[in-house]
Enzyme design. Structure first.
Site, PDB file in Angstrom:
ATOM      1  N   ALA A 127       1.857  -2.763   4.723  1.00 41.81           N
ATOM      2  CA  ALA A 127       1.318  -1.879   5.753  1.00 41.81           C
ATOM      3  C   ALA A 127       0.918  -2.769   6.926  1.00 41.81           C
ATOM      4  O   ALA A 127       0.423  -3.871   6.717  1.00 41.81           O
ATOM      5  CB  ALA A 127       0.114  -1.134   5.220  1.00 41.81           C
ATOM      6  N   HIS A 140      -3.875  -0.337  -4.910  1.00 46.05           N
ATOM      7  CA  HIS A 140      -2.922  -1.319  -5.426  1.00 46.05           C
ATOM      8  C   HIS A 140      -3.077  -1.336  -6.935  1.00 46.05           C
ATOM      9  O   HIS A 140      -4.129  -1.685  -7.445  1.00 46.05           O
ATOM     10  CB  HIS A 140      -3.209  -2.723  -4.873  1.00 46.05           C
ATOM     11  CG  HIS A 140      -2.803  -2.898  -3.445  1.00 46.05           C
ATOM     12  ND1 HIS A 140      -3.419  -2.233  -2.422  1.00 46.05           N
ATOM     13  CD2 HIS A 140      -1.846  -3.655  -2.872  1.00 46.05           C
ATOM     14  CE1 HIS A 140      -2.849  -2.593  -1.279  1.00 46.05           C
ATOM     15  NE2 HIS A 140      -1.885  -3.450  -1.527  1.00 46.05           N
ATOM     16  N   TYR A 142      -7.341 -12.416   1.174  1.00 42.91           N
ATOM     17  CA  TYR A 142      -8.711 -11.960   1.470  1.00 42.91           C
ATOM     18  C   TYR A 142      -9.491 -11.583   0.219  1.00 42.91           C
ATOM     19  O   TYR A 142     -10.717 -11.487   0.241  1.00 42.91           O
ATOM     20  CB  TYR A 142      -8.718 -10.794   2.477  1.00 42.91           C
ATOM     21  CG  TYR A 142      -8.056  -9.515   1.993  1.00 42.91           C
ATOM     22  CD1 TYR A 142      -8.652  -8.703   1.037  1.00 42.91           C
ATOM     23  CD2 TYR A 142      -6.832  -9.121   2.513  1.00 42.91           C
ATOM     24  CE1 TYR A 142      -8.040  -7.539   0.604  1.00 42.91           C
ATOM     25  CE2 TYR A 142      -6.208  -7.962   2.081  1.00 42.91           C
ATOM     26  CZ  TYR A 142      -6.827  -7.182   1.138  1.00 42.91           C
ATOM     27  OH  TYR A 142      -6.216  -6.037   0.696  1.00 42.91           O
ATOM     28  N   GLU A 143      -8.779 -11.384  -0.898  1.00 41.28           N
ATOM     29  CA  GLU A 143      -9.486 -11.066  -2.139  1.00 41.28           C
ATOM     30  C   GLU A 143     -10.186 -12.295  -2.703  1.00 41.28           C
ATOM     31  O   GLU A 143     -10.982 -12.182  -3.636  1.00 41.28           O
ATOM     32  CB  GLU A 143      -8.497 -10.509  -3.177  1.00 41.28           C
ATOM     33  CG  GLU A 143      -7.920  -9.156  -2.791  1.00 41.28           C
ATOM     34  CD  GLU A 143      -6.883  -8.675  -3.795  1.00 41.28           C
ATOM     35  OE1 GLU A 143      -7.279  -8.136  -4.829  1.00 41.28           O
ATOM     36  OE2 GLU A 143      -5.676  -8.857  -3.535  1.00 41.28           O
ATOM     37  N   MET A 182      -2.021  -8.281   6.611  1.00 42.74           N
ATOM     38  CA  MET A 182      -2.814  -9.262   5.855  1.00 42.74           C
ATOM     39  C   MET A 182      -2.068  -9.829   4.641  1.00 42.74           C
ATOM     40  O   MET A 182      -2.701 -10.309   3.693  1.00 42.74           O
ATOM     41  CB  MET A 182      -4.114  -8.603   5.376  1.00 42.74           C
ATOM     42  CG  MET A 182      -4.914  -7.923   6.475  1.00 42.74           C
ATOM     43  SD  MET A 182      -6.328  -7.052   5.813  1.00 42.74           S
ATOM     44  CE  MET A 182      -6.816  -6.065   7.242  1.00 42.74           C
ATOM     45  N   SER A 183      -0.742  -9.756   4.664  1.00 43.73           N
ATOM     46  CA  SER A 183      -0.014 -10.224   3.475  1.00 43.73           C
ATOM     47  C   SER A 183       1.352 -10.768   3.865  1.00 43.73           C
ATOM     48  O   SER A 183       1.589 -11.098   5.021  1.00 43.73           O
ATOM     49  CB  SER A 183       0.162  -9.059   2.495  1.00 43.73           C
ATOM     50  OG  SER A 183       1.070  -8.116   3.021  1.00 43.73           O
ATOM     51  N   ASN A 214      -0.888   2.195  11.837  1.00 42.45           N
ATOM     52  CA  ASN A 214      -1.815   2.448  12.946  1.00 42.45           C
ATOM     53  C   ASN A 214      -1.341   1.683  14.165  1.00 42.45           C
ATOM     54  O   ASN A 214      -0.723   0.623  14.025  1.00 42.45           O
ATOM     55  CB  ASN A 214      -3.242   2.015  12.561  1.00 42.45           C
ATOM     56  CG  ASN A 214      -3.296   0.573  12.072  1.00 42.45           C
ATOM     57  OD1 ASN A 214      -2.759   0.244  11.015  1.00 42.45           O
ATOM     58  ND2 ASN A 214      -3.920  -0.274  12.845  1.00 42.45           N
ATOM     59  N   HIS A 219      -3.818 -10.612  -2.483  1.00 44.88           N
ATOM     60  CA  HIS A 219      -4.097 -10.933  -1.083  1.00 44.88           C
ATOM     61  C   HIS A 219      -5.061 -12.112  -0.986  1.00 44.88           C
ATOM     62  O   HIS A 219      -5.988 -12.236  -1.787  1.00 44.88           O
ATOM     63  CB  HIS A 219      -4.751  -9.735  -0.377  1.00 44.88           C
ATOM     64  CG  HIS A 219      -3.927  -8.495  -0.387  1.00 44.88           C
ATOM     65  ND1 HIS A 219      -3.954  -7.619  -1.444  1.00 44.88           N
ATOM     66  CD2 HIS A 219      -3.078  -7.977   0.530  1.00 44.88           C
ATOM     67  CE1 HIS A 219      -3.134  -6.613  -1.170  1.00 44.88           C
ATOM     68  NE2 HIS A 219      -2.583  -6.803   0.009  1.00 44.88           N
ATOM     69  N   HIS A 238      -9.075   1.842   5.794  1.00 50.82           N
ATOM     70  CA  HIS A 238      -8.131   1.639   4.678  1.00 50.82           C
ATOM     71  C   HIS A 238      -7.539   2.981   4.248  1.00 50.82           C
ATOM     72  O   HIS A 238      -6.349   3.076   3.920  1.00 50.82           O
ATOM     73  CB  HIS A 238      -8.878   0.964   3.522  1.00 50.82           C
ATOM     74  CG  HIS A 238      -8.016   0.671   2.326  1.00 50.82           C
ATOM     75  ND1 HIS A 238      -6.873  -0.103   2.404  1.00 50.82           N
ATOM     76  CD2 HIS A 238      -8.113   1.049   1.021  1.00 50.82           C
ATOM     77  CE1 HIS A 238      -6.315  -0.191   1.199  1.00 50.82           C
ATOM     78  NE2 HIS A 238      -7.044   0.505   0.346  1.00 50.82           N
ATOM     79  N   SER A 292       0.812  -1.227   0.000  1.00 49.79           N
ATOM     80  CA  SER A 292       0.000   0.000   0.000  1.00 49.79           C
ATOM     81  C   SER A 292       0.838   1.266   0.000  1.00 49.79           C
ATOM     82  O   SER A 292       1.803   1.380   0.761  1.00 49.79           O
ATOM     83  CB  SER A 292      -0.871   0.066   1.264  1.00 49.79           C
ATOM     84  OG  SER A 292      -1.632  -1.095   1.402  1.00 49.79           O
TER      85      SER A 292
END
Ligand code: HPA
Length: 271
Positions: free
Chosen positions: A112, A60, A84-85, A210-211, A234, A82, A246, A29
């Site tokens: 990130a 992305h 989650y996609e 997440m990656s 964060n 990812h 996001h 990101s």
């Protein structure tokens, strides 16, 4: 994914570019500036590359760039796949398999991440020294292909001390402060609940995202040296509940772009 398909993708790329880089970079990101710093470029949108999935996340971009960064030949993925996609682990990690067949020796990645370590603040850069794989599925599950690597890979030094040393040396020269820590990778797409952030910290993780973990595992399996840098976007505080979005993640990632570009550019000639 069948070896034949991975080979097809690698052969297609070799036929479309004369570049034969030994270093690959996966840009997470908000790292457009690093991508833009690549010169003498040849770009391939993922939609044109045989067997490549298409990145669906806002922010992305979705292209493979061959070119030069600080004089060094690189191949860079602007946008990753990812879990989650909805992609299978085979699809998520296809690029690392293809890298292996293209002759890549070193993989540099950014991502990130949320920082649980109380010493961290948003905008920090963290060298990933180790990871915890919290994905629900292992990318190497299934029949092992010995052409890539062994059935039971050792995981003692995925993030090599050699690359970490180079990063620290360059950071010192650039008066750049780098944190270090352990990254835990989960499937997403939800950010963590306060209890999950606390649990991950108790498990020994300093940052969560997440990656990167599936990619690091598959790259390491086939003998690539891996270096991962997390952008801490964060920092959850268990006492003050604050929404994570996001947009916020992308905004914070954007503020560190020039530091990241300088660090990676500085590292390349030393690799
Ligand atoms: N959790 C998971 N992934 C993330 C986070 C987070 O807090 N921040 C950026 N990516």
């Amino acid at each position: 994914m069948e070896y034949r398909q991975i080979e097809e993708t690698a052969e297609w790329l070799k036929a479309h570019t004369n570049y034969r880089p030994q270093i690959a970079i996966i840009l997470g990101s908000g790292t457009g500036e690093l991508a833009d710093a690549i010169t003498e470029r040849e770009c391939f949108p993922y939609s044109e590359i045989p067997n490549y999935p298409i990145s669906t996340v806002p922010g992305h971009k979705g292209q493979l760039i061959f070119g030069k960064l600080n004089g060094v030949d690189v191949m860079a993925m602007q946008g990753r796949f990812h879990y989650y996609e909805g992609y299978s682990m085979d699809q998520v990690t296809l690029p690392e398999r293809v890298m292996k067949l293209l002759g890549i020796k070193t993989l540099l990645m950014t991502n990130a991440a949320g920082g649980m370590n109380p010493e961290f603040t948003p905008g920090d850069l963290m060298i990933v020294t180790d990871h915890i794989n919290n994905f629900p599925e292992h990318p190497l599950r299934g029949r092992n292909d010995d052409r890539f690597g062994t059935r039971f890979p050792d995981m003692g030094e995925v993030y090599t001390r050699r690359l970490i040393k180079i990063a620290k040396q360059v950071a010192e020269e650039q008066h750049l402060i780098l944190k270090e820590g352990i990254y835990i990778g989960s499937s997403g797409p939800t950010f963590e609940t306060p209890a999950e952030y606390r649990l991950f910290h108790l498990w020994g993780a300093d940052a969560t995202g997440m990656s990167s973990v599936p990619e690091a595992i598959v790259a390491h399996h086939s003998g690539l040296e891996v270096f991962t840098l997390s952008v801490i976007t964060n920092c959850p505080d268990s006492k003050v509940v604050k929404e994570v979005t996001h947009e916020e993640v992308q905004q914070v990632a954007a503020t560190i772009q020039s530091r990241l570009t300088a660090l990676f550019s500085g590292m390349l000639p030393l690799i």
